[in-house]
Design a protein around this motif. Sequence first.
Motif, PDB file in Angstrom:
ATOM      1  N   ILE A 186      12.536  -3.316  15.754  1.00  0.00           N
ATOM      2  CA  ILE A 186      12.902  -3.772  17.099  1.00  0.00           C
ATOM      3  C   ILE A 186      11.913  -4.816  17.606  1.00  0.00           C
ATOM      4  N   ASP A 187      10.640  -4.669  17.200  1.00  0.00           N
ATOM      5  CA  ASP A 187       9.606  -5.624  17.625  1.00  0.00           C
ATOM      6  C   ASP A 187       9.681  -6.942  16.867  1.00  0.00           C
ATOM      7  N   GLY A 188      10.608  -7.021  15.897  1.00  0.00           N
ATOM      8  CA  GLY A 188      10.835  -8.282  15.197  1.00  0.00           C
ATOM      9  C   GLY A 188      10.060  -8.469  13.905  1.00  0.00           C
ATOM     10  N   HIS A 189       9.453  -7.420  13.380  1.00  0.00           N
ATOM     11  CA  HIS A 189       8.680  -7.554  12.148  1.00  0.00           C
ATOM     12  C   HIS A 189       9.600  -7.568  10.917  1.00  0.00           C
ATOM     13  N   VAL A 190       9.233  -8.370   9.929  1.00  0.00           N
ATOM     14  CA  VAL A 190       9.985  -8.414   8.673  1.00  0.00           C
ATOM     15  C   VAL A 190       9.528  -7.271   7.779  1.00  0.00           C
ATOM     16  N   ASP A 191      10.271  -7.052   6.685  1.00  0.00           N
ATOM     17  CA  ASP A 191      10.004  -5.909   5.807  1.00  0.00           C
ATOM     18  C   ASP A 191       8.563  -5.899   5.295  1.00  0.00           C
ATOM     19  N   GLU A 192       8.084  -7.065   4.858  1.00  0.00           N
ATOM     20  CA  GLU A 192       6.728  -7.131   4.290  1.00  0.00           C
ATOM     21  C   GLU A 192       5.675  -6.742   5.327  1.00  0.00           C
ATOM     22  N   ALA A 193       5.848  -7.205   6.559  1.00  0.00           N
ATOM     23  CA  ALA A 193       4.879  -6.889   7.612  1.00  0.00           C
ATOM     24  C   ALA A 193       4.920  -5.402   7.966  1.00  0.00           C
ATOM     25  N   ILE A 194       6.123  -4.835   7.997  1.00  0.00           N
ATOM     26  CA  ILE A 194       6.269  -3.402   8.289  1.00  0.00           C
ATOM     27  C   ILE A 194       5.581  -2.575   7.217  1.00  0.00           C
ATOM     28  N   ALA A 195       5.831  -2.939   5.954  1.00  0.00           N
ATOM     29  CA  ALA A 195       5.220  -2.211   4.840  1.00  0.00           C
ATOM     30  C   ALA A 195       3.701  -2.269   4.910  1.00  0.00           C
ATOM     31  N   ARG A 196       3.169  -3.445   5.217  1.00  0.00           N
ATOM     32  CA  ARG A 196       1.717  -3.597   5.295  1.00  0.00           C
ATOM     33  C   ARG A 196       1.135  -2.767   6.432  1.00  0.00           C
ATOM     34  N   ARG A 197       1.787  -2.762   7.573  1.00  0.00           N
ATOM     35  CA  ARG A 197       1.262  -2.039   8.728  1.00  0.00           C
ATOM     36  C   ARG A 197       1.325  -0.531   8.546  1.00  0.00           C
ATOM     37  N   LEU A 198       2.319  -0.056   7.777  1.00  0.00           N
ATOM     38  CA  LEU A 198       2.461   1.384   7.574  1.00  0.00           C
ATOM     39  C   LEU A 198       1.852   1.844   6.256  1.00  0.00           C
ATOM     40  N   GLY A 199       1.264   0.914   5.505  1.00  0.00           N
ATOM     41  CA  GLY A 199       0.555   1.290   4.289  1.00  0.00           C
ATOM     42  C   GLY A 199       1.443   1.730   3.151  1.00  0.00           C
ATOM     43  N   MET A 200       2.612   1.120   3.019  1.00  0.00           N
ATOM     44  CA  MET A 200       3.525   1.455   1.921  1.00  0.00           C
ATOM     45  C   MET A 200       3.955   0.171   1.231  1.00  0.00           C
ATOM     46  N   ASN A 201       4.527   0.300   0.027  1.00  0.00           N
ATOM     47  CA  ASN A 201       5.007  -0.906  -0.635  1.00  0.00           C
ATOM     48  C   ASN A 201       6.350  -1.325  -0.050  1.00  0.00           C
ATOM     49  N   VAL A 202       6.750  -2.545  -0.302  1.00  0.00           N
ATOM     50  CA  VAL A 202       7.957  -3.102   0.312  1.00  0.00           C
ATOM     51  C   VAL A 202       9.198  -2.360  -0.153  1.00  0.00           C
ATOM     52  N   ARG A 203       9.217  -1.946  -1.426  1.00  0.00           N
ATOM     53  CA  ARG A 203      10.393  -1.233  -1.945  1.00  0.00           C
ATOM     54  C   ARG A 203      10.609   0.081  -1.192  1.00  0.00           C
ATOM     55  N   THR A 204       9.528   0.822  -0.966  1.00  0.00           N
ATOM     56  CA  THR A 204       9.645   2.083  -0.218  1.00  0.00           C
ATOM     57  C   THR A 204      10.098   1.815   1.210  1.00  0.00           C
ATOM     58  N   CYS A 205       9.554   0.758   1.810  1.00  0.00           N
ATOM     59  CA  CYS A 205       9.936   0.400   3.176  1.00  0.00           C
ATOM     60  C   CYS A 205      11.434   0.106   3.255  1.00  0.00           C
ATOM     61  N   ARG A 206      11.945  -0.667   2.305  1.00  0.00           N
ATOM     62  CA  ARG A 206      13.371  -1.020   2.318  1.00  0.00           C
ATOM     63  C   ARG A 206      14.254   0.186   2.055  1.00  0.00           C
ATOM     64  N   ALA A 207      13.753   1.138   1.264  1.00  0.00           N
ATOM     65  CA  ALA A 207      14.517   2.366   1.037  1.00  0.00           C
ATOM     66  C   ALA A 207      14.657   3.154   2.339  1.00  0.00           C
ATOM     67  N   HIS A 208      13.571   3.201   3.123  1.00  0.00           N
ATOM     68  CA  HIS A 208      13.630   3.891   4.421  1.00  0.00           C
ATOM     69  C   HIS A 208      14.574   3.155   5.377  1.00  0.00           C
ATOM     70  N   ILE A 209      14.546   1.824   5.341  1.00  0.00           N
ATOM     71  CA  ILE A 209      15.443   1.052   6.204  1.00  0.00           C
ATOM     72  C   ILE A 209      16.895   1.323   5.844  1.00  0.00           C
ATOM     73  N   ALA A 210      17.161   1.424   4.549  1.00  0.00           N
ATOM     74  CA  ALA A 210      18.530   1.715   4.112  1.00  0.00           C
ATOM     75  C   ALA A 210      18.975   3.095   4.590  1.00  0.00           C
ATOM     76  N   LYS A 211      18.094   4.101   4.512  1.00  0.00           N
ATOM     77  CA  LYS A 211      18.434   5.449   4.983  1.00  0.00           C
ATOM     78  C   LYS A 211      18.631   5.456   6.502  1.00  0.00           C
ATOM     79  N   LEU A 212      17.806   4.671   7.192  1.00  0.00           N
ATOM     80  CA  LEU A 212      17.932   4.565   8.641  1.00  0.00           C
ATOM     81  C   LEU A 212      19.276   3.943   9.015  1.00  0.00           C
TER      82      LEU A 212
END
Length: 327
Positions: A275-301
Motif C-alpha cells: 500500500i505504501d508503494g514499495h516494489v517486491d525487491e524493496a519489500i523483501a529487503r525490508r522484511l529480510g527475506m528473498n524476493v521469491r519468498t516475498c512474491r509467494a506471500h504476495i500470491a497467497k495474499l
Amino acid sequence: MPSTSSNRAHPHATTELCDAGKQLYAAALRSGRIARTEVSAAPCLLDLALLHPDAEDPAWLRPVLPSAALSQRLQPLEREIQERRMLAVELTDTFEPFLAISAQSQPTTHTITVLEGKDRINAAIEMALADCTTEMLTVQPGGGRDEHTLTKALQMGKEITDRGITMRTLYQHTARHSHGTLAYAEALAQGNVEIRTLEELIERLIIIDRSVAFIPAREDRHAALELRHAGLVEYLASVFEQLWQRAVPLLDETPYAPPTDGITGVQRSIAKLLIDGHVDEAIARRLGMNVRTCRAHIAKLAAALGSGSRAQLGYLIARSGILEREN
C-alpha cells in the motif's frame, strides 16, 4: 623552466652539456687548453663559462676547473634556498600561536573515517573489538546467515563473552526460520549474549562500548563509516535501545499474530508495504527475506483477497481492513 643556451642553433638547458660539449670540455681539461676553432661545435661551453681565453694566445681557450664552475653556478641557487628558508621560518613564527590554539581545541582522533573495501572494514572492526571492555550492540538486517558467516560470528562471540563483555544483537523475524541462526543463538545462550528479532530493522549497525560505531556507506556494503563523534554514537545507541524494547527474544514463540481470514502476520506486513508503494525487491529487503519468498506471500495474499491483478490487490487490501488489525 630552465633557461636555454643563447645560441639558437644549439639550444639546450643551461644545466646540461651536449655530447660535443662534454667531449671538448674533457679534452680541454686533459690537455690544459683547446683551440678556439674546435669549440664552434659546442658554443654552450662559452655560455656556461667553462672556457676562457688564453691570456697569451687568444686563439686558444683554457678550461675552468669543474669545482670552480660548479661553485659559481650553485651560488645563486644556494642564496635563493637560504632566502626561502628564512621565509619559511618567518611564516612558522607567524602561525605558531594559532597552531597551538587549534591543537588544544580539536580532538586528536578523526570523528568520521571512510573505510573502503571489506578487508579494511573488518580490520577496523577487529581493532575496535580488541579495545572493547563492556558491551557490543549490533543490528543485522536480513534473513539467516550462511554457515561460514555464522561460524565466524560464533567464534567472535565466544571470544568476546569470555572477556566478560555483553552482546546484544537484533535480527529480523525471518532469521527465526534459519536453523543455523537458531543453533548459533543456542550456542551463545549461556554467555552474556541476548538476541532479539523485529519485523523491520534499520541498516546494519555495530556499536562498541558506546564510543565507536560502524554503519554502511554504500548499499553494496563495500564501504563503511567509522564514527567516533560522541553525539552521533550516542544517538545511534538510543535508536538501538528503542528497537530493542520493541523486539522479541529469538528463542521465544514467533511474534506474528495467528492467521486471520487466511492471512498471516507476515502477509499483513507485506500488504502494508504494498500500500505504501514499495516494489517486491524493496519489500523483501525490508522484511529480510528473498524476493521469491516475498512474491509467494504476495500470491497467497492475492488469493485470500480474491484479487485478479496487482492493481486490484492494492484496492482490496485497503477495502478489507486487514491493516487495521494488530499483528
